[in-house]
Scaffold this motif. Sequence first.
Motif, PDB file in Angstrom:
ATOM      1  N   GLN A 106       4.637  -5.476  -1.683  1.00 50.24           N
ATOM      2  CA  GLN A 106       3.206  -5.429  -1.411  1.00 50.24           C
ATOM      3  C   GLN A 106       2.926  -4.812  -0.047  1.00 50.24           C
ATOM      4  O   GLN A 106       3.707  -4.992   0.896  1.00 50.24           O
ATOM      5  N   TYR A 154      -0.754  -8.260   0.377  1.00 48.10           N
ATOM      6  CA  TYR A 154      -0.151  -9.560   0.688  1.00 48.10           C
ATOM      7  C   TYR A 154      -1.201 -10.549   1.162  1.00 48.10           C
ATOM      8  O   TYR A 154      -1.247 -11.702   0.713  1.00 48.10           O
ATOM      9  N   ARG A 160       5.749  -5.617   2.614  1.00 48.79           N
ATOM     10  CA  ARG A 160       6.527  -6.860   2.564  1.00 48.79           C
ATOM     11  C   ARG A 160       7.125  -7.018   1.180  1.00 48.79           C
ATOM     12  O   ARG A 160       6.489  -6.697   0.173  1.00 48.79           O
ATOM     13  N   ALA A 194      -1.177 -15.208   6.821  1.00 51.29           N
ATOM     14  CA  ALA A 194      -0.643 -13.923   6.353  1.00 51.29           C
ATOM     15  C   ALA A 194      -0.993 -12.794   7.310  1.00 51.29           C
ATOM     16  O   ALA A 194      -0.220 -11.846   7.482  1.00 51.29           O
ATOM     17  N   GLN A 251      -2.337 -13.966  -0.780  1.00 52.33           N
ATOM     18  CA  GLN A 251      -2.263 -15.296  -0.185  1.00 52.33           C
ATOM     19  C   GLN A 251      -3.603 -16.011  -0.265  1.00 52.33           C
ATOM     20  O   GLN A 251      -3.668 -17.211  -0.515  1.00 52.33           O
ATOM     21  N   ARG A 254       0.452  -4.714   3.363  1.00 53.38           N
ATOM     22  CA  ARG A 254      -0.095  -5.813   4.145  1.00 53.38           C
ATOM     23  C   ARG A 254      -1.403  -6.322   3.543  1.00 53.38           C
ATOM     24  O   ARG A 254      -1.610  -7.531   3.409  1.00 53.38           O
ATOM     25  N   GLU A 269      12.670 -13.058   2.709  1.00 52.00           N
ATOM     26  CA  GLU A 269      11.826 -11.903   2.459  1.00 52.00           C
ATOM     27  C   GLU A 269      12.334 -10.729   3.278  1.00 52.00           C
ATOM     28  O   GLU A 269      13.228 -10.878   4.116  1.00 52.00           O
TER      29      GLU A 269
END
Length: 793
Positions: A648, A653, A493, A484, A657, A650, A620
């Motif tokens: 989200q 995200y 994202r 990620a 993840q 960074r 995405e």
Amino acid sequence: MTDNRLRFLLPAIAIVFGVAFVTGSLVYGDTVRAAVEGTPRDFAVQAERDDNEPLPAAAVDQLRGVAGVGGLRAVAEGPAFLVGKDKTLVGTPGAAGGVNFDAQRHELVSGSAPVAPDEIALDRWAAERTGYRVGDQVRVVVAGAARDVRLSGVFDFQNTAIVQGGTLIAFAEPAARELFAAGGYTSALLTTSPGTGQGALAAAVEQALPDLRTYTADELTEQEASSNNKLTMILLIFAGVALFSSVFLVANTFTMLAAARSREHALLRAVGAGRRYVLRLVLTEATLLGGVATVAGYLLGVGGAALLKSQFAVFDGAPVPLRPFTPTTLLAAFGVGLGVTLLAAWIPAHRAAAVPPVAALRTGLPPTPKSLRLRNITGFAVTALGTAMVVLGRGEETMIYLGAPTMLIGLIVLTPLLASGLTAVLRGPLTRVAGLTGTLAVENTRRNPRRTGATASALMIGLSVCAAVTVPIASISAKAEQTAKSWNNADVRLEALPFADIGPSVADEIAAVPGVTHVTALRQALLPLDKGSLQVTAVNAGAISALVPLRIREGSLDGLRSGVAVASSVAAEHGWTLGSEVGEEKPLPVVAIFDAPEEFGAEALVDTANVPADELWNREVLVKTTGSPDQVRDAIRGALDNPALLVQTRDEYVEAQASEYDLYLNLLYAMLSVSVLIGAMSVVNTMTMSTMERIREIGLLRAIGLARSQVGSVLRIESVIIAVIGALAGVVSGCVIGAMTVSGQANTTPVLPWDRLAVFMLITVAIGVGAAFVPARRAARIPILTAIKTDTE
């Protein structure tokens, strides 16, 4: 002296838990299967395109003329999400569906059928959960876009059932066909004419229209039942782990009881009782224990199944009654409960029956070095075999599944040796730190290594499985977090929730949000070649370089609007160079050859404008911002007003993840906690019974000056040592199994989660301290004279 019934309490509880696990799993599974099989289907065969493409209206007309077709209903259905009054999605995304309204299947309970494109009808359960009424404005998300519609009616869904937590939105047929099937249908439901069976009709359809795939109603029912059986199998696996741990607790109890009652057995032998009598006596006791525990476990399991059904019911609607007394469940529960108990008691019973009367009247003798030597040799051989299977078979699931249990069995055999070795190492440090109490505790654990090993084994099993599942999940999470962070440079994202879509206009809407500097949707498509096809990623040619770290080896992305950029590995495979024509119908020149992070997963890049919109599917959307990403994220959410899209930053995200698998890990821990609890009970049981055996010893220690607090310290240290032996063996073996599982996976490095492993060890120490609390308190309170006078050793 405490009655023997109290000594059986913890072993009985262990069997109760194991049987409850088995019973609950089977009862819940039987109930689910009954619910699925009991759901009526108003069709005999379902037909759809073999390539999952829309079913054209012409094909539907052809189906009507196939021999054996008694009736046909064409269906246009797909994902459709209902937004509640709180502006969040209603129910489970995976069970959110939309379909064309069918008066035969959707029985209106209020309002009218939808007619206009901006009208819908809702199933009754969804309407009741949300509080929507006929005439209300309702927001739905369908085909990747959020829209406001009017609720025209509420219906009951006839002849089938809605998955619990799901929603069903019915649209007017023209609207449903346009939304879900590009003007066609997704499937056709066929009924048979008199004298035609399901199989015959399916064969006739496939013969008449070879590009169609058919499923009979019975096949669909079996598929649904089979998928629900997976949960039952998973629960049974964890039940097996718990029962395996129970074997050691029960066996240890009967072994210690046999030693404590050796004089009683000797007297029976002296007055004429044979070995078989003593054997039957012990096994009868085990049968009673297993029978009582099985009945209690069965009732607890039925209660657990009822709880599972209430939380994870299959369908909304009328409740499906539990099926608690099927022959399979009854036989399995009593077979497991009695079988585990008798298996665990078998060896102790034979030992009790085999001791000669004269020898049994003396105090118990320790195992001979020869017997331990043979056991150790066997343990080393089995452990080595299991370890070799795990290490050499990494990447091969079958080898790991066979090797892991083999390794654990070998370690179980070796636990007396492990106990002797660890206590030898601990003797010096404990003597220096705890003085005499530490020395006594170590010597007590070394006195009977078989007992220490058996007690530690029960705890080792649960912790080994915990470690074995923790290492792979921690490794995958670390890999996901690293991925990620590295594969894109986006500040914000966006992705669709499972089963949802990203609409084609979303990227353009985001581009208009203040603070957005670059935005690209990542869309997948297949570019036909002379032989096969090439998977391409359609992007915004002017923004991709700012959002994904691409290394251009040849050419430039400036020409991407009229050409194609290919990955270097793909170019080498096909022999493409700059200027090569790629594509069959509309060839595009190669304008760049690039390298990209593997996780980006793009074989080739094209501009979105060069691919027809109906051939694209969205992955995405990546966004580069100026200013605060948090503010831009909030602005994007407000502009889209679509709760089926996850927006989200960074940091969010990356964190998501890394923690994606935490839920699964916590569920595994919850199921494994029963096994760990049984291991803890094994330590409690051993400490309690060994304290009863050593009443005179404790009295003599008190008589020569050992204080009550020191007696308690001896027992607590002894308990912690036993627990730590089990924990070390379990954690180390589990880490080896988990690491080997991960090392066989491409591009994944094993990661040892030291924080979680430290928690395991702290839990183990807490188990040891807690296990000795009651025995230590009881031992410290025994009057010295009473203890010295007792004949219990």
